[in-house]
Each structure stands twice: as C-alpha cells, then as structure tokens.
Design an enzyme around this catalytic site. Sequence first.
Site, PDB file in Angstrom:
ATOM      1  N   THR A  12       0.806  -1.220   0.000  1.00 19.85           N
ATOM      2  CA  THR A  12       0.000   0.000   0.000  1.00 19.85           C
ATOM      3  C   THR A  12       0.839   1.270   0.000  1.00 19.85           C
ATOM      4  OG1 THR A  12      -0.163  -0.087   2.411  1.00 19.85           O
ATOM      5  CG2 THR A  12      -1.959  -1.101   1.150  1.00 19.85           C
ATOM      6  N   TYR A 152      13.115  -4.826  17.834  1.00 16.40           N
ATOM      7  CA  TYR A 152      13.080  -4.624  16.381  1.00 16.40           C
ATOM      8  C   TYR A 152      14.300  -5.266  15.731  1.00 16.40           C
ATOM      9  CZ  TYR A 152      13.224  -2.529  11.773  1.00 16.40           C
ATOM     10  OH  TYR A 152      13.284  -2.360  10.408  1.00 16.40           O
ATOM     11  N   LYS A 156      14.470  -8.450  12.990  1.00 20.54           N
ATOM     12  CA  LYS A 156      15.137  -8.389  11.686  1.00 20.54           C
ATOM     13  C   LYS A 156      16.333  -9.346  11.614  1.00 20.54           C
ATOM     14  CE  LYS A 156      12.483  -5.627   9.419  1.00 20.54           C
ATOM     15  NZ  LYS A 156      11.763  -6.093   8.213  1.00 20.54           N
TER      16      LYS A 156
END
Length: 252
Positions: A12, A152, A156
């Site tokens: 998007t 985070y 990853k």
Amino acid sequence: MEQKIALITGATSGIGKACALILAKNGYDIIATGRRTDRLEALKNEMPEGRKLLPLTFDVRDKEAVFKLLGNLPEPWKNIDILVNNAGNAHGLDPIQTGDTADWDAMIDINVKGLLYVSKAIIPTMCERKSGTIINIGSIAGKEVYPNGNVYCGSKHAVDAITQGMRIDLNPFGVKVIGIHPGLVETEFSLVRFKGDEERAEKIYQGYEPLLAQDIAEIVEFCVNRPPHVVLADIVVLPTAQASATLVNKNK
C-alpha cells in the site's frame, strides 16, 4: 505469452508499492496485499497498460486470513513466480527495560510470523514447479544492533536467519532466496515507529539524503532479471551518508 505473477506484501505504500509498480513494468501481473483496501484499489489505476492487479486485503499476522486468501487464489493467479515479503514495521524506540509488550508483539507478529505465514502459503507450489524467487526485505538492523533497537533488531535478525534457512532448504527445488537489507529509507516507517509523531519522524531524514523506496525497488528489479544460474543472495544497501546502523553523516 505465459503469465508471470509477483506477490508483494505491504504494497500500500513505500517499498512494497514501488516494487509492485516496477515489477508490473517488467511484465508481471501483481498480487498486492496490505491492510488498506482503498490504497490497494487505487494501485490498480497506476498499473502499466496490459498488466493486471489482484488486491488482497489482510494483515499478515492474521494466520487464518493469510491461509484462507492465499490458499484459495483464483486459478489464473495460483502459480506465483516472485514473492516479495515486504510487510514489516517498527514500534517505539525504547530501552528494553521500559519497552511496551504490545509493541514487541506487533514487531514479532508482523516482521517474523507474518513473513513465515505468507511464505508457508506460497512455497509448496514453488517446490512443485521447481521454480520461483523469494525476496525477503530485511534491514541493516538484521545485521547490527543499536541502542533502543532491541526487539526490532531481534525481529530483523530473525528475518536474516530465516532467509538463510530458506535458501538452504529450498536449494534442491531451484527456488532462489534473496535477502535485501536497507539502511535508512524515507518511507512511512518512522511515522509508524513514532506512532504518528510527524515532527519526530521527519527529523530522522533531515541533514542527509536517505534512500528512497524506488532505490530498493530497482534492486529488486535487478535481482529478478538475473539469469537462472545467478542469485544475489544477500544485499546490504545504505545511503552514501550512512556507514553503519548508527553512524550517519548529517552535514546538510
């Protein structure tokens, strides 16, 4: 001409949208997924002439929705040639001792489990066909750990490890597996991380020239256009001003 299909999650905005458009220009029909139906529908209007887009609205962390929608694709859309696992997020920038567990859940559920769910839905057909390319969009945070990055960075690092594991497991099937790990890219990423604080988000990209979503999309384009015997397995890409996860030359 045989239909070529690319599926992009998080299409998007940002990197996902740029990948959808650039792969469409390269002759792929696009399955675009995301949580914002209006943006997916608007993407139809940006498709190059002759290219089709199938919009699918779901959240990658919703396992039931992922398997229901991707397990029941219309017949012409079942044989996916390229999967770009792009959907991901960062929430908050707190030290581990004051981190919000809701933020932790969101990052692990989307960045790790969401990638796994989507891959699980697509990989069996690639194995049957002994063909396909999977591109996992990671981060420099998957190669280094920085202050207040804790969960985070962990998510990853997991993407990097899963990508390596995929490459090993899918090697007998001729499926290419690629990890692309960008540094600072100017997208909605920081706006999400700082929970809508536009002023704080904008400061992240001031004083230097960050990467753009188009830069990453062009790397994806280059990867998918390599000959069958070539795979760019692991790519770290940074803006020139960035030397590491924490060192950025802000001199503008």
